[in-house]
Design an enzyme around this catalytic site. Structure first.
Site, PDB file in Angstrom:
ATOM      1  N   ARG A 123       0.815  -1.229   0.000  1.00 39.42           N
ATOM      2  CA  ARG A 123       0.000   0.000   0.000  1.00 39.42           C
ATOM      3  C   ARG A 123       0.842   1.270   0.000  1.00 39.42           C
ATOM      4  O   ARG A 123       0.435   2.313   0.493  1.00 39.42           O
ATOM      5  CB  ARG A 123      -0.968   0.024   1.182  1.00 39.42           C
ATOM      6  CG  ARG A 123      -1.955  -1.124   1.147  1.00 39.42           C
ATOM      7  CD  ARG A 123      -3.198  -0.816   1.957  1.00 39.42           C
ATOM      8  NE  ARG A 123      -4.109  -1.946   1.914  1.00 39.42           N
ATOM      9  CZ  ARG A 123      -4.093  -2.950   2.755  1.00 39.42           C
ATOM     10  NH1 ARG A 123      -3.212  -2.974   3.734  1.00 39.42           N
ATOM     11  NH2 ARG A 123      -4.954  -3.930   2.622  1.00 39.42           N
ATOM     12  N   LYS A 145       3.198  11.488 -10.943  1.00 37.32           N
ATOM     13  CA  LYS A 145       2.338  10.691 -11.831  1.00 37.32           C
ATOM     14  C   LYS A 145       3.064   9.385 -12.130  1.00 37.32           C
ATOM     15  O   LYS A 145       4.219   9.410 -12.578  1.00 37.32           O
ATOM     16  CB  LYS A 145       2.066  11.436 -13.141  1.00 37.32           C
ATOM     17  CG  LYS A 145       0.957  12.451 -13.041  1.00 37.32           C
ATOM     18  CD  LYS A 145       0.595  12.954 -14.421  1.00 37.32           C
ATOM     19  CE  LYS A 145      -0.517  13.988 -14.348  1.00 37.32           C
ATOM     20  NZ  LYS A 145      -0.805  14.580 -15.663  1.00 37.32           N
ATOM     21  N   GLU A 187       9.883  18.867 -24.128  1.00 42.37           N
ATOM     22  CA  GLU A 187       9.235  19.199 -22.852  1.00 42.37           C
ATOM     23  C   GLU A 187       9.816  20.488 -22.261  1.00 42.37           C
ATOM     24  O   GLU A 187       9.113  21.241 -21.597  1.00 42.37           O
ATOM     25  CB  GLU A 187       9.397  18.055 -21.839  1.00 42.37           C
ATOM     26  CG  GLU A 187       8.745  16.732 -22.262  1.00 42.37           C
ATOM     27  CD  GLU A 187       7.225  16.698 -22.047  1.00 42.37           C
ATOM     28  OE1 GLU A 187       6.637  17.698 -21.590  1.00 42.37           O
ATOM     29  OE2 GLU A 187       6.623  15.636 -22.356  1.00 42.37           O
ATOM     30  N   LYS A 229       7.512  23.249 -13.033  1.00 43.96           N
ATOM     31  CA  LYS A 229       6.651  22.097 -12.773  1.00 43.96           C
ATOM     32  C   LYS A 229       6.295  22.024 -11.286  1.00 43.96           C
ATOM     33  O   LYS A 229       5.133  21.777 -10.924  1.00 43.96           O
ATOM     34  CB  LYS A 229       7.330  20.806 -13.244  1.00 43.96           C
ATOM     35  CG  LYS A 229       6.448  19.595 -12.939  1.00 43.96           C
ATOM     36  CD  LYS A 229       6.564  18.485 -13.900  1.00 43.96           C
ATOM     37  CE  LYS A 229       5.450  17.469 -13.635  1.00 43.96           C
ATOM     38  NZ  LYS A 229       5.528  16.289 -14.443  1.00 43.96           N
ATOM     39  N   GLU A 239      -4.255  17.270 -10.634  1.00 44.51           N
ATOM     40  CA  GLU A 239      -4.774  17.753 -11.913  1.00 44.51           C
ATOM     41  C   GLU A 239      -6.291  17.974 -11.922  1.00 44.51           C
ATOM     42  O   GLU A 239      -7.016  17.442 -12.754  1.00 44.51           O
ATOM     43  CB  GLU A 239      -4.361  16.806 -13.052  1.00 44.51           C
ATOM     44  CG  GLU A 239      -4.434  17.492 -14.405  1.00 44.51           C
ATOM     45  CD  GLU A 239      -3.757  16.712 -15.527  1.00 44.51           C
ATOM     46  OE1 GLU A 239      -2.596  16.318 -15.365  1.00 44.51           O
ATOM     47  OE2 GLU A 239      -4.406  16.514 -16.550  1.00 44.51           O
ATOM     48  N   ARG A 243      -2.838  21.977 -13.438  1.00 45.87           N
ATOM     49  CA  ARG A 243      -1.800  21.015 -13.836  1.00 45.87           C
ATOM     50  C   ARG A 243      -1.971  20.592 -15.294  1.00 45.87           C
ATOM     51  O   ARG A 243      -1.003  20.207 -15.945  1.00 45.87           O
ATOM     52  CB  ARG A 243      -1.803  19.802 -12.903  1.00 45.87           C
ATOM     53  CG  ARG A 243      -0.642  18.862 -13.220  1.00 45.87           C
ATOM     54  CD  ARG A 243      -0.376  17.828 -12.152  1.00 45.87           C
ATOM     55  NE  ARG A 243       0.699  16.950 -12.583  1.00 45.87           N
ATOM     56  CZ  ARG A 243       1.364  16.139 -11.795  1.00 45.87           C
ATOM     57  NH1 ARG A 243       1.088  16.092 -10.505  1.00 45.87           N
ATOM     58  NH2 ARG A 243       2.321  15.359 -12.276  1.00 45.87           N
ATOM     59  N   ASN A 247       0.111  19.768 -20.059  1.00 43.38           N
ATOM     60  CA  ASN A 247      -0.204  18.941 -21.227  1.00 43.38           C
ATOM     61  C   ASN A 247      -0.264  19.752 -22.512  1.00 43.38           C
ATOM     62  O   ASN A 247      -0.820  19.281 -23.513  1.00 43.38           O
ATOM     63  CB  ASN A 247      -1.535  18.213 -21.011  1.00 43.38           C
ATOM     64  CG  ASN A 247      -1.390  17.155 -19.943  1.00 43.38           C
ATOM     65  OD1 ASN A 247      -0.382  16.479 -19.879  1.00 43.38           O
ATOM     66  ND2 ASN A 247      -2.392  17.031 -19.093  1.00 43.38           N
ATOM     67  N   HIS A 250       0.041  18.008 -25.801  1.00 41.11           N
ATOM     68  CA  HIS A 250      -0.071  16.566 -25.566  1.00 41.11           C
ATOM     69  C   HIS A 250      -1.310  15.925 -26.185  1.00 41.11           C
ATOM     70  O   HIS A 250      -1.311  14.726 -26.445  1.00 41.11           O
ATOM     71  CB  HIS A 250      -0.030  16.268 -24.063  1.00 41.11           C
ATOM     72  CG  HIS A 250       1.372  16.326 -23.494  1.00 41.11           C
ATOM     73  ND1 HIS A 250       2.118  17.479 -23.492  1.00 41.11           N
ATOM     74  CD2 HIS A 250       2.154  15.372 -22.931  1.00 41.11           C
ATOM     75  CE1 HIS A 250       3.298  17.228 -22.931  1.00 41.11           C
ATOM     76  NE2 HIS A 250       3.335  15.966 -22.588  1.00 41.11           N
ATOM     77  N   HIS A 254      -0.571  12.699 -28.197  1.00 36.19           N
ATOM     78  CA  HIS A 254      -1.085  11.354 -27.881  1.00 36.19           C
ATOM     79  C   HIS A 254      -1.737  10.721 -29.101  1.00 36.19           C
ATOM     80  O   HIS A 254      -1.583   9.516 -29.347  1.00 36.19           O
ATOM     81  CB  HIS A 254      -2.058  11.411 -26.700  1.00 36.19           C
ATOM     82  CG  HIS A 254      -1.377  11.723 -25.398  1.00 36.19           C
ATOM     83  ND1 HIS A 254      -2.010  12.320 -24.337  1.00 36.19           N
ATOM     84  CD2 HIS A 254      -0.095  11.541 -25.011  1.00 36.19           C
ATOM     85  CE1 HIS A 254      -1.148  12.482 -23.346  1.00 36.19           C
ATOM     86  NE2 HIS A 254       0.016  12.012 -23.722  1.00 36.19           N
ATOM     87  N   HIS A 268       8.059  10.414 -27.800  1.00 29.86           N
ATOM     88  CA  HIS A 268       7.058  11.226 -27.087  1.00 29.86           C
ATOM     89  C   HIS A 268       7.392  12.724 -27.158  1.00 29.86           C
ATOM     90  O   HIS A 268       6.542  13.553 -27.505  1.00 29.86           O
ATOM     91  CB  HIS A 268       6.929  10.757 -25.635  1.00 29.86           C
ATOM     92  CG  HIS A 268       6.019  11.628 -24.818  1.00 29.86           C
ATOM     93  ND1 HIS A 268       4.659  11.635 -24.979  1.00 29.86           N
ATOM     94  CD2 HIS A 268       6.289  12.561 -23.869  1.00 29.86           C
ATOM     95  CE1 HIS A 268       4.125  12.519 -24.155  1.00 29.86           C
ATOM     96  NE2 HIS A 268       5.089  13.098 -23.470  1.00 29.86           N
TER      97      HIS A 268
HETATM   98  N1  GLY Z   1       3.553  15.253 -17.513  1.00 28.87           N
HETATM   99  C1  GLY Z   1       2.479  16.055 -17.093  1.00 28.87           C
HETATM  100  C2  GLY Z   1       2.278  16.070 -15.625  1.00 28.87           C
HETATM  101  O1  GLY Z   1       3.102  15.579 -14.886  1.00 28.87           O
HETATM  102  O2  GLY Z   1       1.265  16.540 -15.173  1.00 28.87           O
END
Ligand code: GLY
Length: 370
Positions: A123, A145, A187, A229, A239, A243, A247, A250, A254, A268
């Site tokens: 956990r 993430k 990025e 960031k 998010e 946040r 993106n 993105h 994607h 990517h």
């Molecule tokens: N890569 C986008 C984020 O971490 O929110």
């Protein structure tokens, strides 16, 4: 060069991102303060292991820290149930305890997979990110993430689980291929475009020298990206709002990655660069920015020598309608509506669900003709 430290302030889940030269050699001293016992579990992939594992193990053992190592295959297909099972079962077999630390030693694939394994093991056990690609240093290793991929799309099975520490060793960037470095740069330039016009100007002036290998410039670019960031993640960890700005580019990326089967045809970060150029072009078509802005984005990408147009992707692409359909799996879909990140200028992005899909389709139709 002195070390830069960016603090990610998230209450009892706060941590530091330490950025500089020689951090892998100093890993033992860096990690020792958060260990419960002098033992760690390293999960890496074979290409990174060949280049840097010996240095990491020596750096740990200099501080009396023992390491068990699991080496997985490189590549996106490692972010799968198969390797998640292998990683968690290996940790259980090695008797990793709840208060132990797992080290994710690699690029974004390893960081995401190992972070997710750490999130669900007992956990939640602690993990440290030692990102070895530019993309992982400026993006995926920071912010918690974690995920694996599903046949339905990338990163669809995952959790938020913050690392305890991130060590971004600038020296490892010297072992990246030019293509991988420039993919990570997709990025970096994204941060300037989404929220800091001064940083974008700095990149216009310094990006080429940075790509040539200037370490001080690389450290500064990584630090400024991570600071941006960290600020956004501190405001919106899971998010719910801001946040999503991260993106930028993105949604297009994607769809393009899915259209190219997540293959070597498009990395990517290259998709992010093309996606940012498309997001600025869409912003222009919707009357939000002048024509100069998308041109400036594309010119900068061209000067860096990275991908900027759909025609830079080798091989055939599906038509605009099929690309729009591929956007439907995006995680930013709410109530069936796609959210886009658009801009009012360089350094001024915003999130909106109010984008006519006809405009997106005609943008892609024109982009496919270039
Ligand atoms: N890569 C986008 C984020 O971490 O929110």
């Amino acid at each position: 060069m002195t070390l830069s430290v960016v603090h990610v302030p998230l209450g009892d889940r706060s941590y530091d991102v330490r950025i500089g030269s020689g951090l892998i050699d100093a890993a033992g001293a860096e990690i020792a303060p958060i260990l419960n016992r002098p033992k760690v579990f390293i999960v890496t992939e074979s290409q990174v292991a060949d280049l840097h594992l010996e240095a990491l193990i020596a750096g740990l053992s200099a501080s009396g820290i023992e390491a068990d190592v699991l080496t997985l295959p490189p590549g996106e297909s490692t972010k799968s149930w198969q390797y998640l099972t292998q990683t968690t079962e290996w940790l259980l077999e090695k008797k990793a305890e709840r208060r132990d630390v797992v080290i994710a030693f690699g690029g974004g694939v390893i960081g995401d997979l190992v972070g997710f394994a750490a999130a669900i093991m007992r956990r939640g056990i602690s993990f440290v990110q030692i990102p070895t690609s530019l993309l992982a240093q400026v993006d995926s290793s920071v912010g918690g993430k974690t995920a694996i991929n599903s046949p339905f799309g990338k990163n669809l099975i995952g959790a938020f689980h913050q690392p305890r520490l991130v060590l971004a060793d600038i020296d490892v960037l010297g072992t990246l291929t030019k293509r991988d470095f420039l993919a990570g740069y997709g990025e970096v330039q994204k941060y300037g475009l989404l929220g800091d016009a001064t940083f974008f100007e700095w990149l216009e002036a310094n990006g080429p020298a940075m790509a040539q290998g200037d370490k001080a410039l690389r450290q500064e670019a990584v630090t400024r990206s991570v600071q941006m960031k960290a600020d956004i993640v501190a405001r919106d960890e899971t998010e719910q709002g801001d946040r999503a700005l991260l993106n930028l580019g993105h949604t297009f990326c994607h769809a393009l990655e899915a259209a190219t089967d997540y293959s070597d045809r498009l990395l990517h970060g290259e998709g992010v660069s093309i996606g940012c150029a498309l997001a600025f072009e869409l912003s222009y078509r919707l009357g939000l920015v002048s024509q100069e802005e998308p041109s400036r984005v594309r010119e900068h990408l061209a000067r860096m020598g990275t991908k900027k147009n759909l025609s830079d992707i080798p091989g055939d692409l599906p038509d605009a309608e099929a690309l729009v359909a591929l956007m439907g799996q995006d995680k930013k879909v709410i109530d069936g509506k796609l959210r886009f990140i658009l801009a009012r200028g360089i350094g001024d992005a915003f999130v909106t669900a109010d984008v006519p899909m006809d405009a997106v389709k005609s943008l892609l139709e024109d982009a496919l003709k270039l």
